[in-house]
Design a protein around this motif. Structure first.
Motif, PDB file in Angstrom:
ATOM      1  N   TYR A  23     -15.051  -8.074 -35.856  1.00  0.00           N
ATOM      2  CA  TYR A  23     -14.105  -8.845 -36.642  1.00  0.00           C
ATOM      3  C   TYR A  23     -12.994  -7.929 -37.166  1.00  0.00           C
ATOM      4  CZ  TYR A  23     -18.446 -11.429 -36.533  1.00  0.00           C
ATOM      5  OH  TYR A  23     -19.598 -12.021 -36.115  1.00  0.00           O
ATOM      6  N   GLN A  24     -11.944  -8.526 -37.660  1.00  0.00           N
ATOM      7  CA  GLN A  24     -10.877  -7.767 -38.309  1.00  0.00           C
ATOM      8  C   GLN A  24     -11.429  -7.124 -39.589  1.00  0.00           C
ATOM      9  OE1 GLN A  24      -7.729  -7.537 -36.980  1.00  0.00           O
ATOM     10  NE2 GLN A  24      -8.472  -8.772 -35.256  1.00  0.00           N
ATOM     11  N   VAL A  25     -11.001  -5.891 -39.851  1.00  0.00           N
ATOM     12  CA  VAL A  25     -11.422  -5.186 -41.062  1.00  0.00           C
ATOM     13  C   VAL A  25     -10.147  -4.754 -41.798  1.00  0.00           C
ATOM     14  CG1 VAL A  25     -12.783  -3.287 -42.019  1.00  0.00           C
ATOM     15  CG2 VAL A  25     -13.516  -4.384 -39.889  1.00  0.00           C
ATOM     16  N   PRO A  26      -9.704  -5.508 -42.793  1.00  0.00           N
ATOM     17  CA  PRO A  26      -8.439  -5.188 -43.467  1.00  0.00           C
ATOM     18  C   PRO A  26      -8.388  -3.782 -44.057  1.00  0.00           C
ATOM     19  CG  PRO A  26      -9.178  -7.395 -44.058  1.00  0.00           C
ATOM     20  CD  PRO A  26     -10.300  -6.765 -43.297  1.00  0.00           C
ATOM     21  N   GLN A  27      -9.536  -3.285 -44.533  1.00  0.00           N
ATOM     22  CA  GLN A  27      -9.555  -1.928 -45.099  1.00  0.00           C
ATOM     23  C   GLN A  27      -9.209  -0.890 -44.031  1.00  0.00           C
ATOM     24  OE1 GLN A  27     -12.013  -4.179 -45.293  1.00  0.00           O
ATOM     25  NE2 GLN A  27     -12.161  -4.701 -47.473  1.00  0.00           N
ATOM     26  N   GLN A  28      -9.666  -1.118 -42.792  1.00  0.00           N
ATOM     27  CA  GLN A  28      -9.283  -0.229 -41.681  1.00  0.00           C
ATOM     28  C   GLN A  28      -7.781  -0.249 -41.466  1.00  0.00           C
ATOM     29  OE1 GLN A  28     -10.970  -0.498 -37.754  1.00  0.00           O
ATOM     30  NE2 GLN A  28     -13.040  -0.806 -38.547  1.00  0.00           N
ATOM     31  N   GLN A  29      -7.219  -1.436 -41.469  1.00  0.00           N
ATOM     32  CA  GLN A  29      -5.796  -1.561 -41.196  1.00  0.00           C
ATOM     33  C   GLN A  29      -4.967  -0.795 -42.225  1.00  0.00           C
ATOM     34  OE1 GLN A  29      -4.507  -3.418 -38.344  1.00  0.00           O
ATOM     35  NE2 GLN A  29      -2.949  -1.916 -38.925  1.00  0.00           N
ATOM     36  N   ARG A  30      -5.355  -0.898 -43.508  1.00  0.00           N
ATOM     37  CA  ARG A  30      -4.612  -0.182 -44.549  1.00  0.00           C
ATOM     38  C   ARG A  30      -4.676   1.314 -44.347  1.00  0.00           C
ATOM     39  NH1 ARG A  30      -6.512  -4.469 -47.920  1.00  0.00           N
ATOM     40  NH2 ARG A  30      -8.347  -3.303 -48.589  1.00  0.00           N
ATOM     41  N   LEU A  31      -5.871   1.836 -44.046  1.00  0.00           N
ATOM     42  CA  LEU A  31      -6.008   3.284 -43.852  1.00  0.00           C
ATOM     43  C   LEU A  31      -5.307   3.737 -42.578  1.00  0.00           C
ATOM     44  CD1 LEU A  31      -7.037   6.022 -44.628  1.00  0.00           C
ATOM     45  CD2 LEU A  31      -9.304   5.410 -43.746  1.00  0.00           C
ATOM     46  N   ALA A  32      -5.439   2.979 -41.505  1.00  0.00           N
ATOM     47  CA  ALA A  32      -4.759   3.338 -40.261  1.00  0.00           C
ATOM     48  C   ALA A  32      -3.250   3.379 -40.459  1.00  0.00           C
ATOM     49  CB  ALA A  32      -5.123   2.350 -39.158  1.00  0.00           C
ATOM     50  N   ASP A  33      -2.704   2.407 -41.186  1.00  0.00           N
ATOM     51  CA  ASP A  33      -1.263   2.387 -41.427  1.00  0.00           C
ATOM     52  C   ASP A  33      -0.823   3.617 -42.221  1.00  0.00           C
ATOM     53  OD1 ASP A  33      -1.040   0.005 -40.068  1.00  0.00           O
ATOM     54  OD2 ASP A  33      -0.950  -1.242 -41.876  1.00  0.00           O
ATOM     55  N   LEU A  34      -1.626   4.011 -43.205  1.00  0.00           N
ATOM     56  CA  LEU A  34      -1.301   5.215 -43.971  1.00  0.00           C
ATOM     57  C   LEU A  34      -1.303   6.460 -43.088  1.00  0.00           C
ATOM     58  CD1 LEU A  34      -3.231   4.839 -47.358  1.00  0.00           C
ATOM     59  CD2 LEU A  34      -0.778   5.213 -47.084  1.00  0.00           C
ATOM     60  N   LEU A  35      -2.311   6.574 -42.230  1.00  0.00           N
ATOM     61  CA  LEU A  35      -2.400   7.739 -41.355  1.00  0.00           C
ATOM     62  C   LEU A  35      -1.245   7.775 -40.360  1.00  0.00           C
ATOM     63  CD1 LEU A  35      -6.258   7.687 -40.805  1.00  0.00           C
ATOM     64  CD2 LEU A  35      -4.971   9.558 -41.853  1.00  0.00           C
ATOM     65  N   VAL A  36      -0.897   6.645 -39.804  1.00  0.00           N
ATOM     66  CA  VAL A  36       0.235   6.595 -38.872  1.00  0.00           C
ATOM     67  C   VAL A  36       1.532   6.931 -39.602  1.00  0.00           C
ATOM     68  CG1 VAL A  36       1.626   5.014 -37.467  1.00  0.00           C
ATOM     69  CG2 VAL A  36      -0.866   5.049 -37.223  1.00  0.00           C
ATOM     70  N   ASP A  37       1.700   6.416 -40.814  1.00  0.00           N
ATOM     71  CA  ASP A  37       2.930   6.671 -41.569  1.00  0.00           C
ATOM     72  C   ASP A  37       3.110   8.138 -41.920  1.00  0.00           C
ATOM     73  OD1 ASP A  37       3.572   3.995 -41.509  1.00  0.00           O
ATOM     74  OD2 ASP A  37       2.890   3.562 -43.548  1.00  0.00           O
ATOM     75  N   HIS A  38       2.005   8.862 -42.101  1.00  0.00           N
ATOM     76  CA  HIS A  38       2.091  10.239 -42.591  1.00  0.00           C
ATOM     77  C   HIS A  38       1.792  11.293 -41.530  1.00  0.00           C
ATOM     78  CE1 HIS A  38       2.769   9.438 -46.872  1.00  0.00           C
ATOM     79  NE2 HIS A  38       2.003   8.371 -46.711  1.00  0.00           N
ATOM     80  N   THR A  39       1.614  10.888 -40.274  1.00  0.00           N
ATOM     81  CA  THR A  39       1.296  11.856 -39.224  1.00  0.00           C
ATOM     82  C   THR A  39       2.084  11.554 -37.956  1.00  0.00           C
ATOM     83  OG1 THR A  39      -0.517  10.627 -38.180  1.00  0.00           O
ATOM     84  CG2 THR A  39      -1.079  11.953 -40.128  1.00  0.00           C
ATOM     85  N   PHE A  40       1.808  12.329 -36.930  1.00  0.00           N
ATOM     86  CA  PHE A  40       2.388  12.147 -35.598  1.00  0.00           C
ATOM     87  C   PHE A  40       1.877  10.901 -34.895  1.00  0.00           C
ATOM     88  CE2 PHE A  40      -1.761  13.742 -34.788  1.00  0.00           C
ATOM     89  CZ  PHE A  40      -2.118  13.215 -33.554  1.00  0.00           C
ATOM     90  N   ALA A  41       0.744  10.359 -35.356  1.00  0.00           N
ATOM     91  CA  ALA A  41      -0.038   9.411 -34.567  1.00  0.00           C
ATOM     92  C   ALA A  41       0.601   8.028 -34.508  1.00  0.00           C
ATOM     93  CB  ALA A  41      -1.451   9.301 -35.128  1.00  0.00           C
ATOM     94  N   ASP A  42       0.323   7.344 -33.409  1.00  0.00           N
ATOM     95  CA  ASP A  42       0.688   5.940 -33.246  1.00  0.00           C
ATOM     96  C   ASP A  42      -0.515   5.022 -33.431  1.00  0.00           C
ATOM     97  OD1 ASP A  42       3.432   6.474 -32.422  1.00  0.00           O
ATOM     98  OD2 ASP A  42       2.569   7.193 -30.523  1.00  0.00           O
ATOM     99  N   THR A  43      -1.717   5.578 -33.283  1.00  0.00           N
ATOM    100  CA  THR A  43      -2.923   4.753 -33.337  1.00  0.00           C
ATOM    101  C   THR A  43      -4.101   5.579 -33.818  1.00  0.00           C
ATOM    102  OG1 THR A  43      -4.232   3.152 -32.051  1.00  0.00           O
ATOM    103  CG2 THR A  43      -3.633   5.202 -30.938  1.00  0.00           C
ATOM    104  N   VAL A  44      -5.114   4.899 -34.377  1.00  0.00           N
ATOM    105  CA  VAL A  44      -6.262   5.565 -34.998  1.00  0.00           C
ATOM    106  C   VAL A  44      -7.539   4.829 -34.604  1.00  0.00           C
ATOM    107  CG1 VAL A  44      -7.343   6.264 -37.179  1.00  0.00           C
ATOM    108  CG2 VAL A  44      -4.841   6.202 -36.993  1.00  0.00           C
ATOM    109  N   PHE A  45      -8.594   5.589 -34.309  1.00  0.00           N
ATOM    110  CA  PHE A  45      -9.941   5.030 -34.144  1.00  0.00           C
ATOM    111  C   PHE A  45     -10.821   5.665 -35.203  1.00  0.00           C
ATOM    112  CE2 PHE A  45     -14.282   4.792 -32.761  1.00  0.00           C
ATOM    113  CZ  PHE A  45     -14.380   3.556 -32.116  1.00  0.00           C
ATOM    114  N   PHE A  46     -11.590   4.860 -35.939  1.00  0.00           N
ATOM    115  CA  PHE A  46     -12.414   5.378 -37.018  1.00  0.00           C
ATOM    116  C   PHE A  46     -13.844   5.639 -36.551  1.00  0.00           C
ATOM    117  CE2 PHE A  46      -9.061   3.160 -39.406  1.00  0.00           C
ATOM    118  CZ  PHE A  46      -8.594   4.248 -40.116  1.00  0.00           C
ATOM    119  N   THR A  47     -14.346   6.802 -36.953  1.00  0.00           N
ATOM    120  CA  THR A  47     -15.702   7.234 -36.650  1.00  0.00           C
ATOM    121  C   THR A  47     -16.441   7.487 -37.966  1.00  0.00           C
ATOM    122  OG1 THR A  47     -15.216   9.610 -36.633  1.00  0.00           O
ATOM    123  CG2 THR A  47     -14.797   8.382 -34.588  1.00  0.00           C
TER     124      THR A  47
END
Length: 389
Positions: free
Chosen positions: A69-93
């Protein structure tokens, strides 16, 4: 008879009941100054109020739903990481080890559908990339691999700093180069900025992916959000863990759109990875670390601690050889066995971490105060004095 906990750890004879900032309280009530931060995990110290609040708030709402399912908390953290780094996408482990597994898979998958598929990954002596099959194969040391064969194939190991071997090795069989900008377990060995820039240029010239392992040296530890920012380069794929969760199990793989393009639905997954609890804490860690005054203050503290350590080495030339490292990822190269000095620190109620090359790692919380630092330097001095008394 084997104990109920598998005896794979050589644990120190102490246990802690609670912590506050840079301090831990043991079962007997004794207070210890923590200059290990759970091996660079508790980046914001113990029981940071903002992290406690974020975890408590999320825990009262929702713990786990899985990645069906969608996990809004993931989306918020992924957006922060993309905004502050080189990355375009994130996978959480859940860990750095899991991040290594995906980084290796992603690099090989990138090449799998091409006219010239590549599988070889170049790594370096002294590295540490976790304890999974891919992680130990990437590190390659006998200590990590003995008894666990046959090892996952497809890894080439080069001596640290051997530029000629690196140039000779990079050919059209190599999918990626995997390197820690600062080796942690290997003895706090930073790769010089010009070497990282040269490595990036070399990978570009040969069309090879660059994977950075910033599990230990990332998340503010060197005074930048990530260590590769100092030489001004960007990787194609980056492994993150430890400090990103501030003590809560969390890791991530960050990647460019190009490097991640082959990772389509079904190509990788995790039941727990990116669960709401972890991502709520990780989001708060990112918010704290990206506040305007946070990293400048880390650099101020790092310079002050480095100065104190240089004086310590000068005062105890029979115990220490030199200080190495960067930011608040520092090492004392010892003239006595590093493990002995760690033990001497315990007697002074100071926690440090041993590493290879006879180095004692100093990885205090990034939030330590000047008073904490002074107390740490005093205890390091007393531990050194006790070894020559």
């Amino acid at each position: 008879m084997i104990p109920s906990i598998l005896p794979t750890y050589n644990r120190a004879p102490m246990a802690f009941t609670h912590g506050d900032g840079a301090w831990l309280t043991a079962q007997d009530g004794a207070r210890y100054l923590d200059f290990g931060a759970g091996i660079a995990v508790n980046a914001l110290g113990h029981a940071h109020p903002a992290l406690v609040a974020a975890l408590t708030e999320q825990a009262s709402k929702l713990w786990h739903v899985s990645n069906l399912y969608q996990v809004p908390q993931q989306q918020r953290l992924a957006d922060l990481l993309v905004d502050h780094t080189f990355a375009d996408t994130v996978f959480f482990t859940n860990s750095g080890t899991e991040s290594c597994e995906l980084a290796v898979k992603m690099a090989r998958k990138y090449w799998s559908g091409r006219d010239t598929p590549r599988t070889q990954i170049v790594a370096f002596e002294g590295s540490f990339h976790g304890r999974s099959s891919a992680g130990i194969a990437a590190a390659g040391s006998e200590k990590m691999t003995k008894g666990f064969g046959p090892l996952l194939p497809g890894f080439t190991h080069l001596r640290w700093g051997d530029h000629d071997a690196l140039h000779a090795t990079l050919d059209d069989s190599v999918a990626a180069v995997l390197v820690e900008p600062v080796q942690g377990e290997g003895g706090i060995r930073p790769m010089p900025d010009h070497c990282l820039r040269g490595l990036r240029d070399l990978c570009d010239r040969h069309g090879i992916l660059l994977i950075l392992d910033e599990v230990q040296c990332g998340m503010g530890r060197t005074g930048k959000l990530f260590a590769h920012e100092w030489p001004g380069i960007t990787p194609d794929i980056m492994m993150v863990a430890k400090g990103i969760g501030g003590g809560f199990p969390l890791g991530a793989v960050l990647a460019t759109e190009d490097a991640a393009a082959a990772m389509i639905a079904g190509s990788h997954g995790s039941t727990y990875g990116g669960n709401p609890l972890a991502c709520a804490v990780g989001t708060k860690v990112m918010e704290v670390m990206t506040a305007p005054d946070f990293l400048p203050e880390v650099n101020r503290k790092a310079a002050r601690l480095r100065q104190g350590l240089e004086s310590l080495v000068a005062d105890h030339p029979d115990i220490f050889d030199h200080v190495r490292g960067t930011g608040l990822m520092l090492g004392l190269k010892c003239r006595i066995p590093a493990a002995d000095f760690v033990q001497a620190g315990y007697a002074q109620h100071l926690l440090t971490v041993p590493a290879a090359d006879n180095v004692v790692r100093l990885l205090p919380p990034l939030t330590l105060t000047d008073d904490d630092m002074d107390a740490g330097l005093e205890r390091l001095d007393a531990a050194a004095a006790s070894r020559v008394a």
